[in-house]
Design a protein around this motif. Structure first.
Motif, PDB file in Angstrom:
ATOM      1  N   ASN A  66       0.814  -1.212   0.000  1.00 32.54           N
ATOM      2  CA  ASN A  66       0.000   0.000   0.000  1.00 32.54           C
ATOM      3  C   ASN A  66       0.847   1.262   0.000  1.00 32.54           C
ATOM      4  OD1 ASN A  66      -3.115  -0.286   0.221  1.00 32.54           O
ATOM      5  ND2 ASN A  66      -2.314  -1.974   1.458  1.00 32.54           N
ATOM      6  N   ILE A  67       2.005   1.200   0.647  1.00 32.15           N
ATOM      7  CA  ILE A  67       2.902   2.358   0.618  1.00 32.15           C
ATOM      8  C   ILE A  67       3.351   2.631  -0.813  1.00 32.15           C
ATOM      9  CG2 ILE A  67       5.157   3.224   1.346  1.00 32.15           C
ATOM     10  CD1 ILE A  67       4.751   1.723   3.974  1.00 32.15           C
ATOM     11  N   VAL A  68       3.713   1.577  -1.535  1.00 33.88           N
ATOM     12  CA  VAL A  68       4.148   1.740  -2.922  1.00 33.88           C
ATOM     13  C   VAL A  68       2.978   2.183  -3.798  1.00 33.88           C
ATOM     14  CG1 VAL A  68       5.016   0.510  -4.943  1.00 33.88           C
ATOM     15  CG2 VAL A  68       6.034   0.083  -2.699  1.00 33.88           C
ATOM     16  N   ARG A  69       1.821   1.603  -3.584  1.00 34.12           N
ATOM     17  CA  ARG A  69       0.636   1.925  -4.394  1.00 34.12           C
ATOM     18  C   ARG A  69       0.191   3.370  -4.196  1.00 34.12           C
ATOM     19  NH1 ARG A  69      -4.928   1.652  -3.121  1.00 34.12           N
ATOM     20  NH2 ARG A  69      -6.282   1.239  -4.922  1.00 34.12           N
ATOM     21  N   PRO A 126      -6.875  -5.248  -3.898  1.00 35.84           N
ATOM     22  CA  PRO A 126      -6.254  -6.442  -4.480  1.00 35.84           C
ATOM     23  C   PRO A 126      -4.733  -6.416  -4.464  1.00 35.84           C
ATOM     24  CG  PRO A 126      -8.115  -5.751  -5.817  1.00 35.84           C
ATOM     25  CD  PRO A 126      -7.920  -4.683  -4.780  1.00 35.84           C
ATOM     26  N   TYR A 127      -4.131  -5.277  -4.797  1.00 33.34           N
ATOM     27  CA  TYR A 127      -2.666  -5.203  -4.817  1.00 33.34           C
ATOM     28  C   TYR A 127      -2.091  -5.369  -3.410  1.00 33.34           C
ATOM     29  CZ  TYR A 127       2.055  -3.383  -5.535  1.00 33.34           C
ATOM     30  OH  TYR A 127       3.422  -3.229  -5.569  1.00 33.34           O
ATOM     31  N   GLY A 128      -2.699  -4.729  -2.422  1.00 32.05           N
ATOM     32  CA  GLY A 128      -2.224  -4.858  -1.056  1.00 32.05           C
ATOM     33  C   GLY A 128      -2.351  -6.282  -0.542  1.00 32.05           C
ATOM     34  N   LEU A 152      -0.053 -11.829   0.667  1.00 32.02           N
ATOM     35  CA  LEU A 152       0.061 -13.252   0.331  1.00 32.02           C
ATOM     36  C   LEU A 152       1.482 -13.583  -0.123  1.00 32.02           C
ATOM     37  CD1 LEU A 152      -1.374 -15.962  -0.031  1.00 32.02           C
ATOM     38  CD2 LEU A 152      -1.998 -15.249  -2.345  1.00 32.02           C
ATOM     39  N   THR A 153       2.119 -12.652  -0.818  1.00 27.61           N
ATOM     40  CA  THR A 153       3.495 -12.869  -1.285  1.00 27.61           C
ATOM     41  C   THR A 153       4.445 -13.025  -0.112  1.00 27.61           C
ATOM     42  OG1 THR A 153       3.085 -11.594  -3.301  1.00 27.61           O
ATOM     43  CG2 THR A 153       5.375 -11.914  -2.650  1.00 27.61           C
ATOM     44  N   GLN A 194       6.333  -3.813 -10.919  1.00 26.06           N
ATOM     45  CA  GLN A 194       7.234  -3.212 -11.905  1.00 26.06           C
ATOM     46  C   GLN A 194       6.460  -2.470 -12.987  1.00 26.06           C
ATOM     47  OE1 GLN A 194      10.470  -2.775 -12.044  1.00 26.06           O
ATOM     48  NE2 GLN A 194      10.340  -1.813 -14.057  1.00 26.06           N
ATOM     49  N   LEU A 195       5.422  -3.102 -13.505  1.00 31.89           N
ATOM     50  CA  LEU A 195       4.672  -2.486 -14.596  1.00 31.89           C
ATOM     51  C   LEU A 195       3.891  -1.250 -14.143  1.00 31.89           C
ATOM     52  CD1 LEU A 195       3.346  -5.722 -16.341  1.00 31.89           C
ATOM     53  CD2 LEU A 195       5.161  -4.194 -17.151  1.00 31.89           C
ATOM     54  N   ALA A 196       3.424  -1.253 -12.907  1.00 32.67           N
ATOM     55  CA  ALA A 196       2.598  -0.140 -12.430  1.00 32.67           C
ATOM     56  C   ALA A 196       3.420   0.970 -11.784  1.00 32.67           C
ATOM     57  CB  ALA A 196       1.559  -0.655 -11.438  1.00 32.67           C
ATOM     58  N   TYR A 197       4.515   0.600 -11.109  1.00 33.39           N
ATOM     59  CA  TYR A 197       5.226   1.598 -10.300  1.00 33.39           C
ATOM     60  C   TYR A 197       6.738   1.596 -10.508  1.00 33.39           C
ATOM     61  CZ  TYR A 197       0.792   0.661  -7.954  1.00 33.39           C
ATOM     62  OH  TYR A 197      -0.538   0.443  -7.694  1.00 33.39           O
ATOM     63  N   GLY A 198       7.236   0.684 -11.325  1.00 35.76           N
ATOM     64  CA  GLY A 198       8.673   0.502 -11.430  1.00 35.76           C
ATOM     65  C   GLY A 198       9.374   1.527 -12.301  1.00 35.76           C
TER      66      GLY A 198
END
Length: 347
Positions: free
Chosen positions: A136-139, A159-161, A166-167, A215-219
């Protein structure tokens, strides 16, 4: 290099140290009911981390203290906005620490089962919630012009958080299973390595999806290299598990965990907490930092104290880096070095 950049990098290193070291602690705790078929097995598992788990948590304290001193605005917004998840993490860590100390104080299956459950819960909660928090910090989260978090708990349950949580949950379980394979002997070692091989499939699958999404969204361009390193490390870890080369596998999960932290912090920089409300409200290494004089004083202290902490903890690992098994567990329910005879087996 600017001091604010130096401290951002140092905080990244501190989080790498914490999540790598505490990661296998969490993994061991989560796997307690799976690999521990009886009380002796569970005691073996607990005693692989008993001498070091509290030292591993020092990295969290230092990372939090460094954030508070170097980036007070980041610290304030983070802890106010993520209050409930961080409180749950803290409760989990407290429960787990108490369980380690109290488990062997009274003879009785009900007593030990109670604290074993506490260890599992106290390991699973942080393993899940750290991933949710960092994702969530990155998002980015809702932050207004006054640097105040304006969202709710449900803002973080996206969903991303949840995928980030889960990761880390699966990665730490995989990491912990390989650590147990490296630190134990006999049947429990064989079971740990076999479980690591099974865990490698979902851990790699979920981690790849999360890394590519990140990577694709924030990289950035250079973080593609970090993604590749993380992917190779995870595949190598799986190879080590399937080939029963636990040292190779464990070293690879160390690298994979470190790469994941670098990826997340690399995607953040130069922000420290992006605002999803308006990018002008985002906290950066510049508008969230302390004064230059404060950073100078802290830098001198860090240059002296950080090597001391690393050397001391390295020595601790060296002293206690021995394989243990059921034959090295003395009667009763204390720690394996609770008798002179058991202590002698470690020398």
């Amino acid at each position: 290099m600017e001091l604010v950049t130096f401290w951002f990098i140092l905080i990244t290193v501190l989080w790498i140290g914490y999540l790598v070291l505490e990661g296998f602690d969490f993994g061991v705790g989560m796997l307690l009911p799976i690999l521990g078929r009886n009380d002796t097995d569970r005691r073996v598992m607990i005693n692989t981390i008993a001498p070091i788990w509290d030292g591993n948590e020092v990295w969290l304290i230092v990372a939090g203290g460094a954030t508070f001193a170097a980036f007070p605005e980041w610290y304030a917004t983070l802890f106010s906005g993520f209050y409930l998840p961080l409180l749950l993490i803290l409760v989990g860590l407290i429960i787990r620490g108490v369980a380690f100390e109290y488990r062997g104080t009274i003879e009785g299956d009900r007593w030990r089962n109670l604290w074993d459950t506490a260890i599992v819960v106290g390991s699973t909660l942080p393993a899940l919630l750290w991933g949710v928090a960092f994702a969530n910090i990155v998002r980015g989260v809702p932050i207004d012009a006054d640097k105040q978090f304006t969202g709710t708990l449900f803002t973080l349950l996206n969903p991303y958080g949840l995928l980030g949580g889960l990761t880390t949950l699966l990665l730490f379980a995989f990491h912990g299973a390989l650590f147990l394979g490296l630190r134990t002997e006999g049947e429990i070692r064989a079971r740990a390595i076999a479980l690591a091989a099974k865990l490698s499939v979902p851990a790699i699958g979920v981690a790849v999806v999360f890394a590519l999404w990140t990577q694709l969204a924030y990289g950035k361009a250079w973080t593609w290299g970090v993604v590749v390193v993380a992917a190779v490390a995870l595949l190598t870890a799986a190879y080590g598990a399937f080939r029963e080369r636990e040292a190779l596998g464990f070293g690879s999960t160390v690298l994979a965990t470190a790469s994941a932290v670098v990826l997340l912090f690399g995607c953040l920089f130069p922000d420290v907490m992006p605002s999803s409300t308006n990018e002008l409200f985002s906290l950066t290494i510049h508008n969230a930092s302390s004064t230059h004089y404060t950073l100078v004083v802290m830098t001198w202290a860090a240059c002296f104290l950080t090597p001391v902490v690393i050397l001391y903890q390295s020595w601790t690992y060296w002293v206690f880096w021995h394989r243990i098994g059921a034959t090295k567990i003395p009667p009763g329910h204390g720690l394996p070095w609770s008798t002179p005879e058991a202590e002698a087996s470690y020398r």
